[in-house]
Design a protein around this motif. Structure first.
Motif: not given
Length: 97
Positions: A10-11, A14, A17-18
């Motif tokens: 998940v980290y 994300s 994606a950022g």
């Protein structure tokens, strides 16, 4: 899949994606305002820099932050080393407990 592995995934997703969003959505703002737009380029072009005082200027403005980070890194290294020693003693096969 363990909970720690899921959290890492998940980290990572994300984080990526950022980066993608910042690069795709922020292109127009960067072109308009920009890091080196015409106003700042002209300021840098006509600036006079006293190279004798530059080191002291940087040390005065950034020295406190550098010193604080240096102290914090030492304290964190000491904390992690102590935690490693305690855990290695507690969880070793020849434990006295």
């Amino acid at each position: 899949m363990t909970m720690a592995r899921k959290a890492e995934c998940v980290y990572l997703i994300s984080f990526l994606a950022g980066i993608v969003l910042a690069n795709t959505l922020g292109v127009e703002e960067l072109r308009h305002y920009g890091i080196l737009n015409e106003y700042f380029v002209k300021q840098l072009l006509y600036a006079s820099i006293n190279y004798d005082d530059l080191l002291f200027y940087v040390a005065e403005n950034r020295g406190a932050v550098f010193f604080l980070l240096f102290l914090l890194s030492g304290f964190l290294a000491l904390f992690f080393y102590q935690s490693y020693v305690i855990c290695s003693v507690l969880f070793s096969k020849k434990s006295a407990f």
